[in-house]
Design an enzyme around this catalytic site. Structure first.
Site, short mmCIF file in Angstrom:
data_model
loop_
_atom_site.label_atom_id
_atom_site.label_comp_id
_atom_site.label_asym_id
_atom_site.label_seq_id
_atom_site.Cartn_x
_atom_site.Cartn_y
_atom_site.Cartn_z
N SER A 143 1.10 8.57 4.96
CA SER A 143 0.45 8.79 3.72
C SER A 143 1.71 8.88 2.90
O SER A 143 2.42 10.08 2.81
CB SER A 143 -0.49 9.81 3.46
OG SER A 143 -0.99 9.96 2.22
N ARG A 144 2.07 8.00 1.90
CA ARG A 144 2.96 8.25 1.10
C ARG A 144 2.83 9.05 -0.24
O ARG A 144 3.81 9.37 -0.95
CB ARG A 144 3.55 6.62 0.62
CG ARG A 144 4.00 5.93 1.43
CD ARG A 144 4.80 4.66 1.08
NE ARG A 144 5.33 3.87 2.14
CZ ARG A 144 4.79 2.86 2.65
NH1 ARG A 144 3.75 2.20 1.96
NH2 ARG A 144 5.20 2.03 3.63
N VAL A 145 1.69 9.61 -0.18
CA VAL A 145 1.36 10.45 -1.25
C VAL A 145 1.66 11.96 -0.71
O VAL A 145 1.92 12.96 -1.47
CB VAL A 145 -0.35 10.32 -1.54
CG1 VAL A 145 -0.68 11.50 -2.60
CG2 VAL A 145 -0.24 8.97 -2.46
N THR A 187 0.89 -1.29 0.07
CA THR A 187 0.11 0.00 0.12
C THR A 187 0.89 1.14 0.00
O THR A 187 2.12 1.24 0.27
CB THR A 187 -0.83 -0.09 1.10
OG1 THR A 187 -0.26 -0.18 2.54
CG2 THR A 187 -1.98 -1.11 0.99
N ASP A 188 0.21 2.46 -0.22
CA ASP A 188 0.77 3.68 -0.13
C ASP A 188 0.54 4.54 1.09
O ASP A 188 0.62 5.55 1.12
CB ASP A 188 0.11 4.76 -1.27
CG ASP A 188 0.19 3.83 -2.59
OD1 ASP A 188 0.90 3.17 -3.05
OD2 ASP A 188 -1.00 3.78 -3.43
#
Length: 508
Positions: free
Chosen positions: A370-372, A344-345
């Site tokens: 959150s990698r975004v 997951t991101d």
């Protein structure tokens, strides 16, 4: 005459005396929703197999002398020796807007008693995920309506954000709030007539849940008016493992229809730890070699091929995935949690200790990521919430040290005081998502120290009063924040006037 006889004898010699088994076979053994089939020499991997009485199976094990097949549907009428047939088709489910507002099983068949579903299109349950070239970077926000998540752990359209935590920490509540928030946004956006507005349709996949929990979820969505924008795929604990195994893929196919047709969709898998257990059960009955914790070797591929189907596509729509994973005693380093964290991101970690302290949603900011990042945030949210995560993480660290000593300097006391106010501000009742413009207004008031003179125990009450004040008396200001999506000097001046007026009335 002799010539004719010789020709007949030659033709008989060419014929094999062995019967060729092709396309039809028999059940050799059947147990736990898994059948061993004999004679299906022409079957393909993942092909649908037709059983007597209308039951359908999927060929999973292709061995030299037999075929291992999982059965979807009622297996009580099947017995050894029954004849089965290959269909030449992959398993497909109905897709489209006709499924909105409906509750279906793992094969897309209605189970809500509202009659048949009028869907003309079917998508295969198993599909290769979109490649890198057709994907677009995640930059459009998907608002959950939960202030702690939208301000510190933002989710974007096309992202895969894991929700992880122990049993009873509010994981399902977070996703139900998110689905309800999409419905609220859809209602306002579609009524506005804005041609640029893109609604988000939701798919909730319940895997291995109790029937009572699924009914409670349906009732909550119906009460909030969110069911009309939602499809529920139910594979409860009472279903056989094959249905639980296939349900997330069926839900993904329904979500892909929206993505392929230029629309946005949100899919929730509740939960993938039960999905892995169902797959382990099937694999053990099929006598596949087991690995760590008795899971089969391809358990990582089980979830990676599912979650990779969530994406934002160039020139089309998006599919956002919120998988849920249940941990035991907060162990995020267990086999299935680590597998899914790596796919997951980012993840939102819900902690039992915080939940028991009354901090709900019980989001652990230190372990959540959150990698975004801020790429999927409004400029207004960045302006008011940019420093919040750091402040909160610092507060948690200081609070851990503060309990060992009483002599604290003024700066540390100020940081602890501010941190405790932020924690109180983020407390939010369930099934009550907040619009993003209201979140921005409340966080701006926190940033400008409007909550500092108020006693910590009264922060929740003060925040609720401020929210009511904004929604009842400053609707135009909230609309301006929503439209501009950023705070300029004019909006800040109006926010200051409104907060000053509220402060005077609240103090009085």
């Amino acid at each position: 005459m002799s010539t004719v006889l010789e020709q007949i004898e030659q033709q008989i010699a060419k014929l094999s005396n062995k019967a060729v088994k092709k396309n039809t076979g028999n059940i050799r053994a059947i147990a736990d929703g898994v059948a061993k089939l004999d004679g299906l020499s022409d079957v393909m991997f993942n092909e649908m197999v037709q059983f007597p009485g209308g039951a359908i199976g999927i060929a999973l094990n292709l061995e030299e002398d037999e075929v291992g097949c999982v059965i979807l549907g009622d297996v009580s009428q099947l017995k050894e020796g029954d004849e089965v047939q290959t269909t030449g088709r992959l398993l497909s489910v109905p897709v489209g807007k006709a499924l909105l507002g409906r509750v279906v099983d793992a094969l897309g068949r209605p189970v809500d008693g509202k009659g048949p579903i009028d869907s003309q299109e079917f998508y295969p349950v198993e599909k290769i995920a979109p490649g890198i070239i057709v994907r677009k970077s995640v930059s459009q926000p998907l608002f959950t309506g939960i202030m702690a998540i939208d301000s510190m752990i933002p989710i974007g359209r096309g992202q895969r954000e894991l929700i992880i935590g122990d049993r009873g920490t509010g994981k399902t509540t977070v996703v139900i709030d998110t689905i309800i928030n999409q419905a609220k946004i859809n209602r306002v956006g579609l009524a506005s007539g804005d041609p640029k507005f893109r609604p988000v349709y939701s798919i909730y996949v319940a895997v291995g849940q109790k029937n009572s929990n699924i009914v409670r979820t349906i009732a909550a969505l119906e009460f909030a008016g969110a069911l009309e924008y939602t499809t529920i795929v139910a594979a409860p604990a009472a279903d056989n493992p094959a249905n639980q195994y296939i349900a997330p893929y069926a839900g993904a196919a329904m979500g892909e229809w929206f993505m392929e047709n230029g629309l946005d969709a949100l899919i929730v898998y509740d939960d993938l730890s039960k999905h892995a257990v169902a797959y382990r059960q099937i694999s053990l009955v099929l006598k596949r070699p087991s690995g760590r914790e008795a899971y089969p070797g391809d358990v990582f591929y089980l979830h990676s091929r599912l979650l990779e189907r969530a994406a934002r596509l160039d020139g089309k729509g998006s599919l956002t995935a919120l998988p849920i994973v249940e941990t035991l005693a907060g162990d995020v380093s267990a086999y299935i949690p680590t597998n899914i964290i790596s796919i997951t991101d980012g993840q939102i970690f819900l902690e039992t200790d915080l939940f028991n302290q009354g901090i709900r949603p019980a989001v652990n900011v230190g372990l959540s990521v959150s990698r975004v990042g801020s790429a999927a945030q409004l400029k207004a949210t960045k302006q008011v919430g940019g420093k919040l995560k750091g402040e909160l993480a610092q507060f948690r660290e200081l609070a851990a040290f503060a309990q060992f000593g009483s002599d604290l300097d003024a700066k540390t006391k100020a940081q602890l005081d501010r941190g405790s106010r932020i924690v109180e501000l983020f407390k939010q009742p369930q099934l009550n998502p907040l619009p993003i413009e209201l979140q921005v207004a409340v966080l701006w008031a926190m940033q400008k120290n409007y909550f500092d003179p108020i006693d910590v125990k009264k922060i929740v009450d003060a925040a609720n009063k401020l929210k009511t004040f904004f929604t009842t008396r400053n609707d135009a200001l909230l609309a301006k924040i929503r439209t501009k999506a950023a705070l300029d000097a004019e909006i800040e001046a109006e926010l200051k006037t409104a907060c000053d007026e509220w402060k005077a009335t609240y103090a009085a």
